[in-house]
Motif scaffolding. Structure first.
Motif, PDB file in Angstrom:
ATOM      1  N   VAL A  10      40.428 -38.651  57.665  1.00  0.00           N
ATOM      2  CA  VAL A  10      41.769 -38.889  57.133  1.00  0.00           C
ATOM      3  C   VAL A  10      42.020 -40.383  56.989  1.00  0.00           C
ATOM      4  CG1 VAL A  10      44.245 -38.544  57.518  1.00  0.00           C
ATOM      5  CG2 VAL A  10      42.614 -36.764  58.208  1.00  0.00           C
ATOM      6  N   ARG A  11      42.553 -40.781  55.833  1.00  0.00           N
ATOM      7  CA  ARG A  11      42.933 -42.179  55.607  1.00  0.00           C
ATOM      8  C   ARG A  11      44.266 -42.455  56.318  1.00  0.00           C
ATOM      9  NH1 ARG A  11      39.636 -44.035  51.494  1.00  0.00           N
ATOM     10  NH2 ARG A  11      38.795 -42.405  50.131  1.00  0.00           N
ATOM     11  N   GLU A  12      44.261 -43.445  57.205  1.00  0.00           N
ATOM     12  CA  GLU A  12      45.486 -43.818  57.906  1.00  0.00           C
ATOM     13  C   GLU A  12      46.218 -44.927  57.152  1.00  0.00           C
ATOM     14  OE1 GLU A  12      46.497 -42.100  60.288  1.00  0.00           O
ATOM     15  OE2 GLU A  12      44.726 -41.053  61.056  1.00  0.00           O
ATOM     16  N   GLN A  13      47.482 -45.128  57.479  1.00  0.00           N
ATOM     17  CA  GLN A  13      48.283 -46.137  56.789  1.00  0.00           C
ATOM     18  C   GLN A  13      47.766 -47.546  57.033  1.00  0.00           C
ATOM     19  OE1 GLN A  13      52.361 -45.527  57.940  1.00  0.00           O
ATOM     20  NE2 GLN A  13      52.626 -43.740  56.609  1.00  0.00           N
ATOM     21  N   ASN A  14      47.093 -47.764  58.172  1.00  0.00           N
ATOM     22  CA  ASN A  14      46.570 -49.103  58.481  1.00  0.00           C
ATOM     23  C   ASN A  14      45.226 -49.375  57.817  1.00  0.00           C
ATOM     24  OD1 ASN A  14      44.863 -47.481  59.941  1.00  0.00           O
ATOM     25  ND2 ASN A  14      45.489 -48.256  61.958  1.00  0.00           N
ATOM     26  N   GLY A  15      44.765 -48.452  56.989  1.00  0.00           N
ATOM     27  CA  GLY A  15      43.503 -48.642  56.288  1.00  0.00           C
ATOM     28  C   GLY A  15      42.297 -48.075  57.016  1.00  0.00           C
ATOM     29  N   LYS A  16      42.486 -47.646  58.240  1.00  0.00           N
ATOM     30  CA  LYS A  16      41.391 -47.059  59.015  1.00  0.00           C
ATOM     31  C   LYS A  16      41.151 -45.616  58.577  1.00  0.00           C
ATOM     32  CE  LYS A  16      40.880 -50.603  61.894  1.00  0.00           C
ATOM     33  NZ  LYS A  16      39.623 -51.385  62.058  1.00  0.00           N
ATOM     34  N   ILE A  17      39.949 -45.129  58.887  1.00  0.00           N
ATOM     35  CA  ILE A  17      39.595 -43.735  58.637  1.00  0.00           C
ATOM     36  C   ILE A  17      39.466 -43.052  59.994  1.00  0.00           C
ATOM     37  CG2 ILE A  17      37.972 -42.132  57.580  1.00  0.00           C
ATOM     38  CD1 ILE A  17      39.357 -43.906  55.559  1.00  0.00           C
ATOM     39  N   SER A  18      40.329 -42.101  60.250  1.00  0.00           N
ATOM     40  CA  SER A  18      40.274 -41.389  61.523  1.00  0.00           C
ATOM     41  C   SER A  18      39.495 -40.085  61.360  1.00  0.00           C
ATOM     42  CB  SER A  18      41.690 -41.088  62.027  1.00  0.00           C
ATOM     43  OG  SER A  18      42.363 -40.226  61.127  1.00  0.00           O
ATOM     44  N   GLN A  19      38.914 -39.635  62.472  1.00  0.00           N
ATOM     45  CA  GLN A  19      38.190 -38.366  62.496  1.00  0.00           C
ATOM     46  C   GLN A  19      38.988 -37.377  63.332  1.00  0.00           C
ATOM     47  OE1 GLN A  19      33.908 -38.588  63.247  1.00  0.00           O
ATOM     48  NE2 GLN A  19      33.994 -40.817  63.024  1.00  0.00           N
ATOM     49  N   LYS A  20      39.342 -36.273  62.732  1.00  0.00           N
ATOM     50  CA  LYS A  20      40.116 -35.252  63.418  1.00  0.00           C
ATOM     51  C   LYS A  20      39.349 -33.932  63.377  1.00  0.00           C
ATOM     52  CE  LYS A  20      44.522 -37.335  61.945  1.00  0.00           C
ATOM     53  NZ  LYS A  20      44.978 -37.802  63.280  1.00  0.00           N
ATOM     54  N   ILE A  21      39.423 -33.202  64.473  1.00  0.00           N
ATOM     55  CA  ILE A  21      38.809 -31.878  64.459  1.00  0.00           C
ATOM     56  C   ILE A  21      39.898 -30.837  64.256  1.00  0.00           C
ATOM     57  CG2 ILE A  21      36.829 -32.541  65.854  1.00  0.00           C
ATOM     58  CD1 ILE A  21      38.124 -31.210  68.261  1.00  0.00           C
ATOM     59  N   VAL A  22      39.548 -29.798  63.520  1.00  0.00           N
ATOM     60  CA  VAL A  22      40.530 -28.792  63.136  1.00  0.00           C
ATOM     61  C   VAL A  22      39.965 -27.410  63.416  1.00  0.00           C
ATOM     62  CG1 VAL A  22      39.696 -28.702  60.748  1.00  0.00           C
ATOM     63  CG2 VAL A  22      42.047 -28.009  61.255  1.00  0.00           C
ATOM     64  N   LYS A  23      40.835 -26.507  63.840  1.00  0.00           N
ATOM     65  CA  LYS A  23      40.449 -25.104  64.060  1.00  0.00           C
ATOM     66  C   LYS A  23      41.592 -24.224  63.575  1.00  0.00           C
ATOM     67  CE  LYS A  23      40.283 -23.467  68.318  1.00  0.00           C
ATOM     68  NZ  LYS A  23      41.260 -22.345  68.400  1.00  0.00           N
ATOM     69  N   ILE A  24      41.357 -23.548  62.462  1.00  0.00           N
ATOM     70  CA  ILE A  24      42.346 -22.628  61.919  1.00  0.00           C
ATOM     71  C   ILE A  24      41.910 -21.231  62.325  1.00  0.00           C
ATOM     72  CG2 ILE A  24      43.489 -21.806  59.833  1.00  0.00           C
ATOM     73  CD1 ILE A  24      42.805 -24.507  58.552  1.00  0.00           C
ATOM     74  N   HIS A  25      42.487 -20.772  63.431  1.00  0.00           N
ATOM     75  CA  HIS A  25      42.041 -19.533  64.053  1.00  0.00           C
ATOM     76  C   HIS A  25      42.868 -18.350  63.539  1.00  0.00           C
ATOM     77  CE1 HIS A  25      39.701 -17.957  67.662  1.00  0.00           C
ATOM     78  NE2 HIS A  25      40.225 -16.896  67.082  1.00  0.00           N
ATOM     79  N   ARG A  26      42.746 -18.110  62.267  1.00  0.00           N
ATOM     80  CA  ARG A  26      43.348 -16.924  61.683  1.00  0.00           C
ATOM     81  C   ARG A  26      42.513 -16.512  60.464  1.00  0.00           C
ATOM     82  NH1 ARG A  26      46.942 -21.131  60.407  1.00  0.00           N
ATOM     83  NH2 ARG A  26      47.388 -21.411  58.180  1.00  0.00           N
ATOM     84  N   PRO A  27      42.570 -15.274  60.068  1.00  0.00           N
ATOM     85  CA  PRO A  27      41.680 -14.794  59.008  1.00  0.00           C
ATOM     86  C   PRO A  27      42.109 -15.274  57.629  1.00  0.00           C
ATOM     87  CG  PRO A  27      43.096 -13.011  59.775  1.00  0.00           C
ATOM     88  CD  PRO A  27      43.348 -14.169  60.681  1.00  0.00           C
ATOM     89  N   ILE A  28      41.496 -16.344  57.162  1.00  0.00           N
ATOM     90  CA  ILE A  28      41.838 -16.889  55.847  1.00  0.00           C
ATOM     91  C   ILE A  28      40.744 -16.624  54.820  1.00  0.00           C
ATOM     92  CG2 ILE A  28      43.258 -18.717  56.861  1.00  0.00           C
ATOM     93  CD1 ILE A  28      40.942 -20.639  56.261  1.00  0.00           C
ATOM     94  N   ALA A  29      39.590 -16.136  55.263  1.00  0.00           N
ATOM     95  CA  ALA A  29      38.478 -15.899  54.338  1.00  0.00           C
ATOM     96  C   ALA A  29      37.747 -14.622  54.745  1.00  0.00           C
ATOM     97  CB  ALA A  29      37.517 -17.084  54.336  1.00  0.00           C
ATOM     98  N   ARG A  30      37.026 -14.057  53.787  1.00  0.00           N
ATOM     99  CA  ARG A  30      36.298 -12.818  54.058  1.00  0.00           C
ATOM    100  C   ARG A  30      35.163 -12.679  53.050  1.00  0.00           C
ATOM    101  NH1 ARG A  30      37.702  -7.815  56.552  1.00  0.00           N
ATOM    102  NH2 ARG A  30      36.673  -6.003  55.631  1.00  0.00           N
ATOM    103  N   VAL A  31      34.003 -12.286  53.553  1.00  0.00           N
ATOM    104  CA  VAL A  31      32.861 -11.952  52.690  1.00  0.00           C
ATOM    105  C   VAL A  31      32.779 -10.430  52.650  1.00  0.00           C
ATOM    106  CG1 VAL A  31      30.401 -12.225  52.256  1.00  0.00           C
ATOM    107  CG2 VAL A  31      31.671 -14.056  53.401  1.00  0.00           C
TER     108      VAL A  31
END
Length: 546
Positions: free
Chosen positions: A202-223
């Motif tokens: 993610v681009r921060e306002q100060n010009g830095k690039i932050s690394q964030k981990i994300v977990k969307i624990h709900r059924p949003i996709a299916r094969v």
């Protein structure tokens, strides 16, 4: 009569076999009421034996199945939480870091020198790429040049990873472009409720690039699988999947992709970010909401899909653990638990002369050939930097490179990866004298073609540790001569570092399935073995003649 006596003696012998009682206990064993000792079919059935066995078990205070399993439940439930909350290597490492920090471990920065930071009794950790973890503790009696007691595992598992250009659609559906990672049993991913997780830049306002981990624990996709009515008999029998065409998940219908979403992502004008133009807008919008950032500030991501069904206990007595990623997050969980338990026992740790280390690598499932896989310099660098820093701190007269070589020859690598338990429906797939069973102990893996690192000395050390600690003996696994043999990080690390090694693992079924199974007693067996390894290795190794 004689028939009655024969049946009576048979029942008594059965009890003695089950309970290991001796003849003088016959009064206890024979628990039928006196008036029922005459022969009668209803008093000499399996139910009668079971009733008497229950009474005997109560008289001799034998534990019930529930009592046995209850001893292992706290660790198993803790492992379930870890597995459910670790859908990818980023989360697996982060969750272990939280445990280590709570136990007093201090984070080190690889871009800074270790010299003057490491001390006897110190506990430390660091990460690489946020997916590989190195945690170690320096014994209270450590002297520069002493050995390392290492446990190695891996944080990755087969899964579906999102492609760099994620946008994909077909037949009125909004899809997600994915790539198969590792050697999964891909048909087990069909018709699963899939969430998404990983790392987002993610681009921060100060010009830095932050690394964030994300977990969307709900059924949003299916094969979704193809219905039986649209398959020929040959297709149904073959169950063949084209990984490029048949495993692309559906996110929604294209009619849902409204102009308002595009407006939000592009600020009402043409998007000048070439990377973002190739991404599915719905996915970017979802990530932005989850991370509480603007969609246009997302610079890149590294995502994978996971089954949202949480880890759970199962079996008639809750003796099994059902979960994704047991291979090899079960090892990661138990290894860190073992290290923390060892360093929390001051009576043992304060007298420890070695360094206890856990190294959890990424990319084992694809060959370990990366900057932070087992084939990388990660472990060799760790041993070198730690040895050199302690040698400098202790003002040793021995040259640092000599201390390093000395330390290597005193060290040992426990390569831990899940093992193959005998499948009751396919027992012929195992060599008949080497068939590990679930809930029956940790497995030593041996292969004379060096697919595993175990030899007579390293295998003996493991067996001797269990004997010394009076814990569950190990089981043995050798693959059938007419079957191919998998491999582990053991041969890779041993060849790269020169450190002696043995391959072990906790037995499981359904390896590389979207949903796997192991016995919860083996979590305890693994933890007991790891703690005993940290405690007893030096004494046993010193008893071996050169």
């Amino acid at each position: 009569n004689s028939i009655t006596m024969v049946r009576r003696n048979l029942v008594i012998r059965t009890f003695r076999t089950i309970t290991n009682t001796t003849p003088q206990h016959s009064a206890t064993v024979w628990s039928f009421p006196r008036q029922r000792r005459r022969y009668h079919p209803q008093y000499h059935t399996t139910a009668t034996i079971e009733r008497s066995y229950r009474g005997l078990r109560h008289d001799t205070a034998m534990p019930t199945m529930d009592e046995i399993i209850s001893q292992h439940l706290p660790l198993a439930e803790k492992c379930c939480d870890f597995l459910t909350n670790s859908p990818d290597p980023f989360h697996a490492v982060n969750n272990n870091i939280q445990k280590l920090s709570s136990a007093g471990y201090v984070e080190l920065c690889l871009r800074e020198p270790f010299t003057e930071k490491l001390v006897q009794g110190g506990k430390y950790y660091y990460t690489l790429n946020k997916t590989t973890l190195v945690a170690f503790a320096i014994g209270g009696k450590h002297v520069a040049g002493n050995g390392f007691k290492i446990i190695g595992g891996h944080t990755d598992s087969p899964n579906l990873k999102v492609k760099p250009n994620s946008k994909r659609s077909g037949s009125g559906c909004t899809q997600l472009g994915v790539e198969c990672y590792g050697g999964g049993l891909w048909y087990t991913w069909l018709d699963r409720d899939l969430g998404i997780s990983g790392r987002v830049l993610v681009r921060e306002q100060n010009g830095k690039i932050s690394q964030k981990i994300v977990k969307i624990h709900r059924p949003i996709a299916r094969v979704s699988s193809l219905c039986i009515h649209l398959q020929t008999a040959e297709e149904r029998a073959a169950l063949k999947l084209n990984k490029e065409e048949h495993l692309q998940p559906v996110l929604g219908t294209q009619s849902i992709l409204q102009d308002g979403v595009k407006e939000q992502l592009t600020n009402g004008s043409g998007d000048t970010d070439s990377w973002r133009t190739n991404q599915e807008p719905l996915l970017l919008d979802l990530l932005a909401k989850e991370l509480d950032v603007k969609a246009e500030d997302i610079a890149d991501f590294e995502l994978n899909l996971f089954d949202t069904q949480p880890a759970s206990l199962g079996g008639i007595a809750s003796e099994f653990l059902y979960s994704a990623r047991l291979d090899n997050l079960a090892t990661c969980f138990v290894a860190v638990e073992g290290l923390i338990a060892h360093t929390s026992d001051s009576d043992t740790f304060d007298l420890d002369t070695d360094i206890s280390l856990v190294c959890l690598f990424d990319h084992e499932e694809v060959g370990s050939g990366s900057a932070h896989g087992a084939a990388s310099p990660v472990l060799a660098e760790a041993v070198n930097r730690i040895t050199s820093s302690l040698g400098t701190n202790q003002f040793s007269d021995t040259a640092l490179h000599d201390l390093h070589s000395q330390s290597i020859r005193k060290s040992f690598f426990l390569s831990v990866d899940q093992a193959h338990a005998v499948h009751p429906n396919y027992p012929s797939k195992h060599e008949k004298n080497h068939g590990p069973k679930m809930n029956s102990g940790v497995v030593i893996k041996t292969n004379q073609n060096q697919r595993y690192t175990t030899n007579s000395v390293t295998g003996f050390i493991m067996r001797e540790i269990t004997r010394k600690a009076a814990i569950k003996p190990v089981q043995e696994f050798v693959v059938r001569s007419d079957c191919p043999c998998g491999s582990t990080i053991g041969p890779i690390v041993s060849a790269a570092t020169g450190i002696r090694a043995v391959d072990v693992g906790m037995p499981q079924l359904s390896m590389h399935s979207c949903r796997e199974v192991m016995g919860i007693v083996d979590l305890t067996n693994g933890l007991d073995l790891f703690k005993a390894y940290f405690k007893h290795f030096r004494e046993i190794d010193d008893s071996l003649q050169e």
